[in-house]
Design an enzyme around this catalytic site. Structure first.
Site, PDB file in Angstrom:
ATOM      1  N   CYS A  83      -0.813   4.188 -10.180  1.00  0.00           N
ATOM      2  CA  CYS A  83      -1.745   3.256  -9.448  1.00  0.00           C
ATOM      3  C   CYS A  83      -3.332   3.664  -9.742  1.00  0.00           C
ATOM      4  O   CYS A  83      -3.925   2.670 -10.149  1.00  0.00           O
ATOM      5  CB  CYS A  83      -1.749   3.046  -7.939  1.00  0.00           C
ATOM      6  SG  CYS A  83       0.086   2.388  -7.583  1.00  0.00           S
ATOM      7  N   PHE A  99      -7.728  13.153   1.819  1.00  0.00           N
ATOM      8  CA  PHE A  99      -8.199  12.875   0.338  1.00  0.00           C
ATOM      9  C   PHE A  99      -9.442  13.512  -0.007  1.00  0.00           C
ATOM     10  O   PHE A  99     -10.353  13.039  -0.591  1.00  0.00           O
ATOM     11  CB  PHE A  99      -8.181  11.135   0.310  1.00  0.00           C
ATOM     12  CG  PHE A  99      -7.062  10.447  -0.357  1.00  0.00           C
ATOM     13  CD1 PHE A  99      -5.979  10.477   0.409  1.00  0.00           C
ATOM     14  CD2 PHE A  99      -7.031  10.005  -1.557  1.00  0.00           C
ATOM     15  CE1 PHE A  99      -4.766  10.159  -0.165  1.00  0.00           C
ATOM     16  CE2 PHE A  99      -5.685   9.610  -1.889  1.00  0.00           C
ATOM     17  CZ  PHE A  99      -4.644   9.549  -1.139  1.00  0.00           C
ATOM     18  N   GLY A 110      -9.028  19.679  -7.029  1.00  0.00           N
ATOM     19  CA  GLY A 110      -8.041  19.983  -7.699  1.00  0.00           C
ATOM     20  C   GLY A 110      -8.185  19.479  -9.162  1.00  0.00           C
ATOM     21  O   GLY A 110      -9.110  19.206  -9.825  1.00  0.00           O
ATOM     22  N   ARG A 161       3.866   9.206 -14.513  1.00  0.00           N
ATOM     23  CA  ARG A 161       2.724   8.397 -15.082  1.00  0.00           C
ATOM     24  C   ARG A 161       1.491   8.848 -14.802  1.00  0.00           C
ATOM     25  O   ARG A 161       0.974   9.191 -13.477  1.00  0.00           O
ATOM     26  CB  ARG A 161       2.964   7.095 -14.504  1.00  0.00           C
ATOM     27  CG  ARG A 161       4.039   6.367 -14.814  1.00  0.00           C
ATOM     28  CD  ARG A 161       4.333   4.968 -14.355  1.00  0.00           C
ATOM     29  NE  ARG A 161       4.446   5.149 -12.998  1.00  0.00           N
ATOM     30  CZ  ARG A 161       4.616   4.201 -12.079  1.00  0.00           C
ATOM     31  NH1 ARG A 161       4.219   2.775 -12.514  1.00  0.00           N
ATOM     32  NH2 ARG A 161       4.811   4.181 -10.983  1.00  0.00           N
ATOM     33  N   PHE A 206       0.847  -1.128  -0.082  1.00  0.00           N
ATOM     34  CA  PHE A 206       0.147   0.014   0.040  1.00  0.00           C
ATOM     35  C   PHE A 206       0.954   1.331  -0.025  1.00  0.00           C
ATOM     36  O   PHE A 206       0.411   2.296   0.590  1.00  0.00           O
ATOM     37  CB  PHE A 206      -0.930   0.105   1.279  1.00  0.00           C
ATOM     38  CG  PHE A 206      -1.841  -1.360   1.416  1.00  0.00           C
ATOM     39  CD1 PHE A 206      -2.961  -1.412   0.549  1.00  0.00           C
ATOM     40  CD2 PHE A 206      -1.447  -2.342   2.152  1.00  0.00           C
ATOM     41  CE1 PHE A 206      -3.564  -2.611   0.563  1.00  0.00           C
ATOM     42  CE2 PHE A 206      -2.238  -3.286   2.069  1.00  0.00           C
ATOM     43  CZ  PHE A 206      -3.377  -3.562   1.401  1.00  0.00           C
ATOM     44  N   LYS A 258       2.328  14.196  -8.456  1.00  0.00           N
ATOM     45  CA  LYS A 258       2.170  14.858  -7.103  1.00  0.00           C
ATOM     46  C   LYS A 258       3.508  15.190  -6.541  1.00  0.00           C
ATOM     47  O   LYS A 258       4.697  14.827  -7.252  1.00  0.00           O
ATOM     48  CB  LYS A 258       1.310  13.776  -6.150  1.00  0.00           C
ATOM     49  CG  LYS A 258       2.344  12.439  -5.501  1.00  0.00           C
ATOM     50  CD  LYS A 258       1.737  11.713  -4.617  1.00  0.00           C
ATOM     51  CE  LYS A 258       2.639  10.556  -4.130  1.00  0.00           C
ATOM     52  NZ  LYS A 258       1.890   9.803  -2.991  1.00  0.00           N
ATOM     53  N   LYS A 299      -4.973   3.360 -13.418  1.00  0.00           N
ATOM     54  CA  LYS A 299      -5.229   1.988 -14.069  1.00  0.00           C
ATOM     55  C   LYS A 299      -5.742   0.972 -13.050  1.00  0.00           C
ATOM     56  O   LYS A 299      -6.246  -0.020 -13.730  1.00  0.00           O
ATOM     57  CB  LYS A 299      -3.493   1.573 -14.314  1.00  0.00           C
ATOM     58  CG  LYS A 299      -2.920   0.925 -13.074  1.00  0.00           C
ATOM     59  CD  LYS A 299      -1.826   0.111 -13.823  1.00  0.00           C
ATOM     60  CE  LYS A 299      -1.080  -0.539 -12.686  1.00  0.00           C
ATOM     61  NZ  LYS A 299      -1.451  -1.461 -11.656  1.00  0.00           N
TER      62      LYS A 299
END
Ligand code: UDX
Length: 482
Positions: A300, A289, A293, A377, A183, A370, A303
């Site tokens: 991750c 979360f 924006g 990606r 994770f 980020k 996809k």
């Protein structure tokens, strides 16, 4: 499950409840670990598990990558990883190789960490790297071993890997399979591996349980030293596989939820930042979360929500995940919103084919998906810069870490050496990655360099009153114009 286990408990459990210790097939005191695939995931795990005191071998078919790692150079930008790599190479606990035979000779537990990218011909995941890793390794095994999947995969993959192992490994060895999803978040990967907020172990036998316990003992010992517990969920293959995609689907949905609220805020004059803060005080919702924006990107979330839908469809449960299609669409729409705002700020009409921004100079601050990574990606910043370039505008990009990767992905824009270089003479500045350098930039200093003081805050990460006080025309996402 046919052996006594506690489905969920904080580890390490009391001595009496711990899985029975087993002798390592290699004869070593602690399991020797291999990490197959030394991309973002495998390299981080290999380095961190060496740091926890294990003997580790990182394996990859990419010779250049292996040579770099063996020379003490981390091929990705991840805070803290360089130092750990060099320390553990020097201590002799960590090695790298391209040789599967060596991996088979060395390891007791082999972690499969290869990529599972989206297939070019659809939404599902490409499992060919998983297949190659397993079928390259297991024929070389000469003693029992545990193969542990870490890659994010469609539910059902672990069973398939078990069949592959059955077909390609010498039958008398009794090689076993387990699945333990990861994770880790980029930018915090070292912490997430050394101090995971939970471990999920999908397994079928008491032996696999004991091996995985031994392979994570270093994680538990660190936790005990720091007076923490590590929650562990011991479960079946399918649940372990689903935990990962379910978690990412939930996170993506949370982000798209707040971005949908941003759309409604834009239509109604409300402020999504305040709305997020207010709903986040309810701890059933939680404040994390909920940053509206330009939406989510990275290797991750985008996809994973697509391959999850594709897999559910195959299983006849497509209806259950139809909402993820909406989650994806909301996410895509946010990228277009920046172009709309650009047209509005630059006073250009927005026609059916989008606006014509030719003759305009636009400075894009940020390229990575980020901050604190060099990963571009599926980066919203890159997608927006591409859309802006298609309007005919002259687009310049600057990113503190992602320039090399960005140049490969987006050759059609120009690149500057620094933030001040890119904003010089710009008619519009777009902040599209929330790097600290941009968030705390002085609007007065930048204001003296630009051609027009117009800024779009694509992450709602700037101090709006400060920028407006410095004379900037300001647009946020889901927020009223100041
Ligand atoms: C994610 C999961 O968090 C991690 O558990 C999993 O193992 C891999 O995928 P990562 O891709 O590193 O990790 O990035 P994350 O920090 O989750 O951010 C994903 C994207 O969502 C980024 O583009 C980020 O900017 C965006 N995001 C995040 C928002 O737009 N708003 C938020 O509130 C949070």
């Amino acid at each position: 499950m046919s052996f006594p286990y506690s489905p969920t408990q904080a580890y390490p459990p009391p001595q009496a409840q711990q899985p029975t210790p087993v002798v390592m097939p290699s004869g070593a005191q602690r399991p020797r670990l291999t990490f197959i695939g030394t991309g973002y995931l495998g390299a981080t795990y290999a380095i961190c598990f060496a740091e926890l005191g294990y003997e580790v071998l990182g394996v990859d078919v990419d010779e250049a990558k292996i040579a770099k790692l063996a020379a003490g150079e981390v091929p990705i930008h991840e805070p803290g990883l360089d130092e750990l790599l060099r320390r553990n190479l020097a201590a002799g606990r960590l090695r790298f190789s391209t040789d599967y035979r060596e991996a088979a000779d060395f390891g007791d537990v082999h972690f499969i960490c290869v990529g599972t990218p989206q297939r070019p011909d659809g939404m599902s995941a490409d499992l060919s790297y998983v297949e190659t890793a397993v079928t390259s390794l297991v024929p070389h095994l000469t003693r029992k071993a545990l193969i542990v999947g870490k890659s994010t995969v469609p539910v059902g993959t672990a069973e398939w890997v078990e069949q592959l192992v059955g077909k390609h490994a010498p039958a008398e060895l009794g090689v076993e399979v387990a699945w333990s999803p990861e994770f880790l978040q980029e930018g915090f990967a070292v912490e997430d591996v050394l101090r995971p907020n939970r471990l999920v172990l999908g397994l079928k036998s008491a032996w696999a349980h004991s091996m995985l316990f031994a392979a994570h003992k270093g994680v538990f010992e660190l936790a005990v030293n720091e007076d923490r517990e590590v929650p562990v969920v011991v479960t079946d293959f399918a649940t372990a596989e689903l935990v990962k995609v379910a978690a990412n689907a939930f996170l993506a949905t949370k982000i798209s939820f707040i971005n949908a609220m941003a759309e409604v805020c834009e239509a109604s004059g409300a402020d999504v930042s305040q709305l997020a803060r207010a709903i986040g005080y309810d701890d059933r919702i939680g404040k994390k979360f909920l940053r509206a924006g330009v939406g989510f990107g990275g290797g991750c979330l985008p996809k994973d929500i697509r391959s999850f839908q594709a897999r559910a469809q195959e299983l006849g449960a497509g209806e259950a995940l139809r909402f993820l299609h909406e989650v994806d669409l909301i996410n895509q729409r946010r990228r277009g919103r920046v172009v709309q705002l650009a047209a509005e700020l630059l006073g250009r009409p927005y026609g059916p084919a989008g606006p014509d921004l030719s003759g305009m100079r636009i400075a894009v601050l940020g390229a990575t998906f980020k901050p604190n990574t060099d990963d571009v990606r599926d980066s919203p910043a890159i997608a927006v810069a591409r859309k802006l370039a298609r309007t005919g505008a002259q687009v310049g990009v600057y990113d503190p870490q992602g320039m090399e990767n960005a140049k490969r992905d987006l050759p059609e824009v120009s690149y500057a050496q620094s933030m001040t270089d890119v904003v010089r003479d710009a008619d519009l500045v777009c902040v599209l990655t929330a790097w600290e350098e941009f968030r705390y930039a002085d609007p007065n200093v930048l204001g003296a360099l630009v051609n027009g003081k117009r800024v779009i805050d694509g992450l709602n990460c700037l101090d709006q009153p400060l920028w407006t006080a410095a004379g900037w025309e300001f647009r946020g996402m889901g927020r009223p114009n100041p």
